[in-house]
Design a protein around this motif. Structure first.
Motif, mmCIF file in Angstrom:
data_model
loop_
_atom_site.group_PDB
_atom_site.id
_atom_site.type_symbol
_atom_site.label_atom_id
_atom_site.label_comp_id
_atom_site.label_asym_id
_atom_site.label_seq_id
_atom_site.Cartn_x
_atom_site.Cartn_y
_atom_site.Cartn_z
ATOM 1 N N TYR A 70 0.676 -1.225 -0.033
ATOM 2 C CA TYR A 70 0.140 -0.109 0.128
ATOM 3 C C TYR A 70 0.784 1.193 0.106
ATOM 4 C CZ TYR A 70 0.836 -0.080 4.996
ATOM 5 O OH TYR A 70 1.565 -0.121 6.142
ATOM 6 N N GLN A 71 2.104 1.080 0.384
ATOM 7 C CA GLN A 71 2.929 2.435 0.403
ATOM 8 C C GLN A 71 3.439 2.724 -0.787
ATOM 9 O OE1 GLN A 71 5.809 1.077 3.283
ATOM 10 N NE2 GLN A 71 5.023 2.267 4.857
ATOM 11 N N CYS A 124 -7.343 2.228 0.700
ATOM 12 C CA CYS A 124 -7.645 2.556 2.199
ATOM 13 C C CYS A 124 -6.294 2.435 2.950
ATOM 14 C CB CYS A 124 -8.395 1.131 2.710
ATOM 15 S SG CYS A 124 -9.268 1.705 4.257
ATOM 16 N N LEU A 125 -5.677 1.571 2.835
ATOM 17 C CA LEU A 125 -4.252 1.564 3.775
ATOM 18 C C LEU A 125 -3.278 2.659 3.357
ATOM 19 C CD1 LEU A 125 -3.771 -2.300 3.683
ATOM 20 C CD2 LEU A 125 -4.567 -1.009 5.586
ATOM 21 N N TYR A 139 -4.205 5.621 2.217
ATOM 22 C CA TYR A 139 -4.766 6.759 2.535
ATOM 23 C C TYR A 139 -4.358 6.874 4.174
ATOM 24 C CZ TYR A 139 -8.258 10.044 4.652
ATOM 25 O OH TYR A 139 -8.894 10.776 5.220
ATOM 26 N N TYR A 140 -4.727 5.912 5.003
ATOM 27 C CA TYR A 140 -4.678 5.833 6.434
ATOM 28 C C TYR A 140 -2.962 6.037 6.878
ATOM 29 C CZ TYR A 140 -9.351 5.301 7.538
ATOM 30 O OH TYR A 140 -10.668 5.589 7.691
ATOM 31 N N SER A 141 -2.174 5.406 6.122
ATOM 32 C CA SER A 141 -0.672 5.515 6.063
ATOM 33 C C SER A 141 -0.308 6.681 6.077
ATOM 34 C CB SER A 141 -0.160 4.515 5.390
ATOM 35 O OG SER A 141 1.323 4.742 5.205
ATOM 36 N N THR A 142 -0.766 7.559 5.067
ATOM 37 C CA THR A 142 -0.235 9.058 4.822
ATOM 38 C C THR A 142 -0.992 9.632 5.822
ATOM 39 O OG1 THR A 142 -0.403 8.509 2.376
ATOM 40 C CG2 THR A 142 -0.410 10.990 2.993
ATOM 41 N N LEU A 143 -2.265 9.515 6.512
ATOM 42 C CA LEU A 143 -2.936 10.285 7.351
ATOM 43 C C LEU A 143 -2.003 9.932 8.847
ATOM 44 C CD1 LEU A 143 -5.290 12.010 8.176
ATOM 45 C CD2 LEU A 143 -6.522 9.765 8.879
#
Length: 379
Positions: free
Chosen positions: A49-50, A279-280, A282-286
């Motif tokens: 996801y990264q 989704c992952l 997005y939350y990783s960036t967040l």
């Protein structure tokens, strides 16, 4: 149903990470989180996801690369002329007034209040310098920062300790960083551990901000929206929002009908993996924005036990998003729909960030939505 594939969320959420914690799903219910089950999605560590790219797996038509959606989706017979009850999509007067209220808020002015103490819900302007064991750390200080008390923007306890202080006061705020918080550095570049550490922030309260709304008059509407939107009166503004809400409600009703009445043979792994990676990512960036690693974010701000726990709880949502993605393409294939140049041009400013193929997919969704809404039978 909140759709991750609607154009507003697709093209805004990644650029406004600080504004929302609910792109792929809401904050975990505490009872549900305590009974996490295993997921067919597997572990977050199974996904790259990264390195997620929004246009990966999409072709130049905005279709899923190598996938014929009609091989996976059987559309209902009435999909091109869905019957909708007008009462189900006609906006209420309260909904229209909510839009107007939001518009006035967007054009509000700010008054600086200095003669009373800060209260929960106030937006305050502060300077602050943070330290751990008397060592100031990178990212722990700011000047003229606007913070809404009670918003949960800062770590637990920070905002509560500002309440009751008056503008002009300087005071210490004592907090403890939650577990999972990323390390920082001092002025010399040496690592400063923050996870689980007690910290002191010296805070100066500069002023309290209060919003002053403009008066809703024909003159204000004309000066604000006359040139850009050709709207010159309060009556015309209400009619505009009435039409916008009606169209939005109709779009939603048509898509809900198709989702409920279409048959899905299966979901291609490629499409499902895309939803999970998006989704992952997005939350990783967040997480980086808030100073956490991914697990730290989902535990401390979203209320899940771990990222894998979050995936287990979001599995149904992500499957729905995958189905909707297939559904748009299936309709486009069935009716031979392609976006117009105007629809493509609407997203030209986003191609550098999201890639041309992704923007084409969103434009294709607009084209499909327009066709289905035009064909709907409202009675």
């Amino acid at each position: 149903m909140k759709r991750i594939f609607t154009k507003a969320l697709c093209l805004v959420c990644a650029g406004a990470l600080a504004l929302s914690l609910a792109a792929c799903g809401g904050k975990a219910d505490s009872a549900a989180s305590s009974t996490a089950s295993s997921s067919a999605l597997g572990s977050a560590s199974d996904y790259d996801y990264q390195n997620f790219n929004y246009s990966d797996g999409l072709d130049e038509k905005g279709y899923w690369e190598g996938i014929r959606a009609l091989d996976y989706v059987t559309l209902p017979e009435d999909f091109a002329s869905v019957a909708i009850k007008r009462s189900d999509v006609e906006p209420t007067s309260e909904e229209v007034e909510k839009q107007i209220s939001d518009l006035l808020s967007q054009h509000s002015s700010t008054e600086h209040i200095t003669d009373r103490a800060a209260a929960d819900g106030d937006t305050v302007n502060i300077n602050y310098v943070g330290s751990v064991n008397n060592v100031a750390f990178t990212g722990g200080s700011a000047e003229n920062y606007d913070l809404t008390l009670g918003s949960g923007t800062f770590i637990d306890g920070f905002e509560d300790q500002i309440i009751g202080h008056k503008p002009g006061e300087t005071f210490d705020v004592n907090v403890t960083f939650p577990d999972g918080y990323s390390d920082s550095t001092d002025a010399s570049g040496n690592a400063v551990k923050l996870s689980g550490q007690k910290a002191v922030f010296t805070v100066t309260l500069n002023y309290i901000s209060e919003s002053v709304l403009p008066e809703l008059t024909d003159s204000w509407v004309a000066s604000t929206l006359g040139t850009s939107n050709n709207i010159y009166t309060v009556e015309a503004l209400r009619a505009y929002y009435q039409d916008q809400l009606y169209t939005s409600n109709l779009n939603t009703a048509v898509m809900d009908h198709l989702l409920e009445n279409s048959t899905f043979k299966s979901i291609p792994q490629q499409v499902m993996d895309y939803q999970v990676n998006q989704c992952l990512n997005y939350y990783s960036t967040l997480a980086g924005y808030y100073g956490y690693d991914l697990d730290g974010l989902v535990q401390n701000l979203l209320g899940y036990e771990s990222t894998d726990d979050m995936l287990a709880h979001l599995e149904s949502n992500l499957e729905d998003y995958a189905k909707e993605a297939l559904l748009y393409q299936a309709v486009a294939e069935s009716l031979d729909i392609a976006p117009t140049q105007e629809q493509l041009d609407a997203y030209s400013d986003y191609t550098d960030t999201y890639g041309q193929n992704y923007c084409t997919m969103v434009a294709l969704m607009d084209a499909v939505t327009s066709t289905l809404t035009s064909g709907a039978v409202v009675s």
